[in-house]
Design an enzyme around this catalytic site. Sequence first.
Site, PDB file in Angstrom:
ATOM      1  N   GLY A 126      25.219   3.135   5.198  1.00 49.66           N
ATOM      2  CA  GLY A 126      24.582   3.323   3.902  1.00 49.66           C
ATOM      3  C   GLY A 126      24.139   2.067   3.194  1.00 49.66           C
ATOM      4  O   GLY A 126      23.464   2.148   2.169  1.00 49.66           O
ATOM      5  N   GLY A 186      22.514  -0.531   4.846  1.00 44.33           N
ATOM      6  CA  GLY A 186      21.433  -1.157   5.585  1.00 44.33           C
ATOM      7  C   GLY A 186      20.070  -0.798   5.012  1.00 44.33           C
ATOM      8  O   GLY A 186      19.960  -0.179   3.948  1.00 44.33           O
ATOM      9  N   TYR A 238      20.745   0.725  24.296  1.00 36.39           N
ATOM     10  CA  TYR A 238      20.583   1.387  22.998  1.00 36.39           C
ATOM     11  C   TYR A 238      19.885   2.735  23.154  1.00 36.39           C
ATOM     12  O   TYR A 238      20.294   3.739  22.563  1.00 36.39           O
ATOM     13  CB  TYR A 238      19.776   0.475  22.084  1.00 36.39           C
ATOM     14  N   LYS A 273      21.285   6.541  22.145  1.00 35.04           N
ATOM     15  CA  LYS A 273      20.617   7.365  21.143  1.00 35.04           C
ATOM     16  C   LYS A 273      20.152   8.697  21.719  1.00 35.04           C
ATOM     17  O   LYS A 273      20.184   9.730  21.045  1.00 35.04           O
ATOM     18  CB  LYS A 273      19.430   6.595  20.548  1.00 35.04           C
ATOM     19  N   PRO A 287      12.407   8.122  13.636  1.00 25.12           N
ATOM     20  CA  PRO A 287      11.474   7.264  12.903  1.00 25.12           C
ATOM     21  C   PRO A 287      10.760   6.307  13.860  1.00 25.12           C
ATOM     22  O   PRO A 287      11.316   5.904  14.886  1.00 25.12           O
ATOM     23  CB  PRO A 287      12.378   6.466  11.958  1.00 25.12           C
ATOM     24  N   THR A 288       9.552   5.955  13.516  1.00 23.44           N
ATOM     25  CA  THR A 288       8.923   4.825  14.193  1.00 23.44           C
ATOM     26  C   THR A 288       9.459   3.544  13.544  1.00 23.44           C
ATOM     27  O   THR A 288      10.458   3.573  12.845  1.00 23.44           O
ATOM     28  CB  THR A 288       7.392   4.920  14.094  1.00 23.44           C
ATOM     29  N   HIS A 334      14.240  -7.139  13.399  1.00 24.33           N
ATOM     30  CA  HIS A 334      13.066  -6.493  13.965  1.00 24.33           C
ATOM     31  C   HIS A 334      11.811  -7.289  13.606  1.00 24.33           C
ATOM     32  O   HIS A 334      11.868  -8.285  12.894  1.00 24.33           O
ATOM     33  CB  HIS A 334      12.972  -5.054  13.470  1.00 24.33           C
TER      34      HIS A 334
END
Length: 343
Positions: free
Chosen positions: A39, A41, A167, A171, A194-195, A210
């Site tokens: 919560g 991030g 990863y 997921k 999400p993209t 990122h």
Amino acid sequence: MEDYFDHFSMSNFFLEELRKKEKKTDKPIGPMKVLVTGGTGLYGKALEHVIKSESNDNKDEWYFASSKDADLRDMKSTIGLFERIKPTHVIHLAAMVGGLFKNMKYKVEFFRENVLMNDNVMECCRKFGVSKLVSSLSTCIFPDKTSYPIDETMIHNGPPHKSNEGYAYAKRMIDVMNACYKDEYGCNFTSVVPTNIYGPNDNFSIEDGHVIPGLINKCYNAKKNNTPFVIWGTGSPLRQFIYSHDLARLTIWVMRNYHSNEPIILSVGEEDEVSIKDVALAVADAMEFKGEVVFDTTKSDGQYKKTATNNKLKGLYPDFKFTSIKDGLKETCDWFVATCQNT
């Protein structure tokens, strides 16, 4: 090793005791109590921002948990969090995340730690009678070799890109387990895809962050030090970027209105896909950087494209308006500069 087996046995005993008391319940009546893992991030802070801007006539309660609240890799710690909060709804965002180069270096850790977190959160949602669980996936889970645009039915059609396979496979298992929990226990578990997300409160580390936050930090330093703005790679890869506040609004809509266990892509349209070069130049413009822009082609580009379609979302929520990349980058750059100057 002894500690591991002691913990494993204790957790199983606890869960078996809960199983004996388990019974079918209807959805809770009255206000929701929403637990958001991860919560603090980028994604969680965007949710908090949007929630604070809404009216709360229903008296819903939101708890934005961080790693200080619980170690979600540990079942006992996760149980403790659920016992304290007693959520009726959960938005599961917590994950070990990082950029391209961190993913390439720590594949085992990316797989193991994310699988542990996801498994513990899902099982606690079942055991504590949570009415709705929304987990976050990523477009990097889709096959490396595929046709475009990608849609929700194509997740398991082939292996993901080698650069982030740890990863990505962790997921993917969320989608598998959502279906399993529905089939065996009737759980209302779903996931969003999400993209590429960007916005205030991101991880702006150049090494581990990122692409957009890394570019913003690099550009800020280049402007401050009067040095070239260096972009890793050729700048040719194509990506769809979603502003974090848009993603937050869509995620809240999913929690309240989307009740299929099948994933749903949350993204701008295919027509809004942009190259990394265009993003870098837009960052330079937003930061009012007038110096030299250099592309370091000795660095890896990663996957060239992973274009996703948002047709499913548009069919269900046709009136949603996305923030433009220009406006979103400007808001994010302004936030970053203000934050740097105030620290």
